[in-house]
Design a protein around this motif. Structure first.
Motif, PDB file in Angstrom:
ATOM      1  N   ARG A   1     -35.421  20.539   4.486  1.00 35.37           N
ATOM      2  CA  ARG A   1     -36.368  20.192   3.416  1.00 35.37           C
ATOM      3  C   ARG A   1     -35.706  20.392   2.059  1.00 35.37           C
ATOM      4  NH1 ARG A   1     -40.562  23.573   4.479  1.00 35.37           N
ATOM      5  NH2 ARG A   1     -41.420  22.101   5.955  1.00 35.37           N
ATOM      6  N   LYS A   2     -35.031  21.516   1.881  1.00 33.83           N
ATOM      7  CA  LYS A   2     -34.360  21.799   0.612  1.00 33.83           C
ATOM      8  C   LYS A   2     -33.309  20.738   0.298  1.00 33.83           C
ATOM      9  CE  LYS A   2     -31.666  25.224  -1.881  1.00 33.83           C
ATOM     10  NZ  LYS A   2     -30.983  26.496  -1.867  1.00 33.83           N
TER      11      LYS A   2
ATOM     12  N   GLY B   1     -33.342  17.712   1.387  1.00 38.37           N
ATOM     13  CA  GLY B   1     -33.942  16.373   1.341  1.00 38.37           C
ATOM     14  C   GLY B   1     -33.477  15.474   2.466  1.00 38.37           C
TER      15      GLY B   1
END
Length: 197
Positions: A187-188, A190
């Motif tokens: 998530r960090k 992307g």
């Protein structure tokens, strides 16, 4: 080529040839020492698949090639690990190890950015690491935790083939795939798979 984005991987499943290379085209890529290395790699994979660690596989691969002298280029931050790796390799080969700070000078002499502003820091020296092992005429070299970029400089300067035994990742305890396996890091970064949030 965008093989990483391929959805079917037919090259693995049915031997699809996306480049149109003939068997002869492929065979031309491997001769002499390169062919010997491919044969040793296939033997290592075939005989020890899911049975040995990378450290053990590296020894078996080197044995299959008849290797006598191994080089170990390591990061000072992994000196204890390098000591243990060298002890294991030394059971089978003559081992020459060289630390990343060998013959190093202060970073400012090469205009290198320090980790801490204003600090006097000694550079890593991958080209000299390679020169030391080249002088020792090592037949295979293994890297242990060299920094990104330093590993490339070492590899390009080494006259012996190079394999990475440990990839440096200070955040992930030297397991770079940790960032890919963790949904939080994905998530960090992307890079979540479609449909995930």
């Amino acid at each position: 080529m965008k093989c990483a984005q391929c959805g079917h991987k037919n090259c693995y499943k049915i031997g699809q040839n996306c480049l149109g290379w003939s068997v002869e085209d492929v065979k031309e890529q491997y001769h002499g020492r390169d062919l010997e290395m491919m044969q040793a790699a296939a033997c290592t994979e075939g005989r020890y698949y899911l049975k040995l660690t990378r450290l053990e596989e590296s020894v078996e691969f080197a044995k299959l090639l008849g290797t006598k002298k191994i080089g170990l280029a390591f990061c000072i931050g992994l000196a204890e690990e390098a000591k243990l790796i060298e002890a294991y390799f030394a059971k089978f080969f003559e081992v020459h190890s060289v630390c990343c700070k060998v013959c190093a000078v202060e970073k400012n002499h090469l205009g290198l950015e320090p980790i801490k502003d204003g600090a006097k820091e000694v550079m890593c020296n991958p080209k000299v690491q390679a020169a030391v092992l080249n002088k020792e005429a090592t037949e295979l070299n293994f890297t242990v935790g060299l920094c990104v970029g330093h590993d490339m400089l070492f590899t390009s300067a080494s006259t012996a083939p190079v394999s990475c035994l440990v990839a440096k990742d200070r955040v992930m305890a030297h397991n770079p795939l940790g960032a890919i396996y963790s949904r939080y890091w994905r998530r960090k970064l992307g890079i979540l798979p479609e449909g995930q949030v």
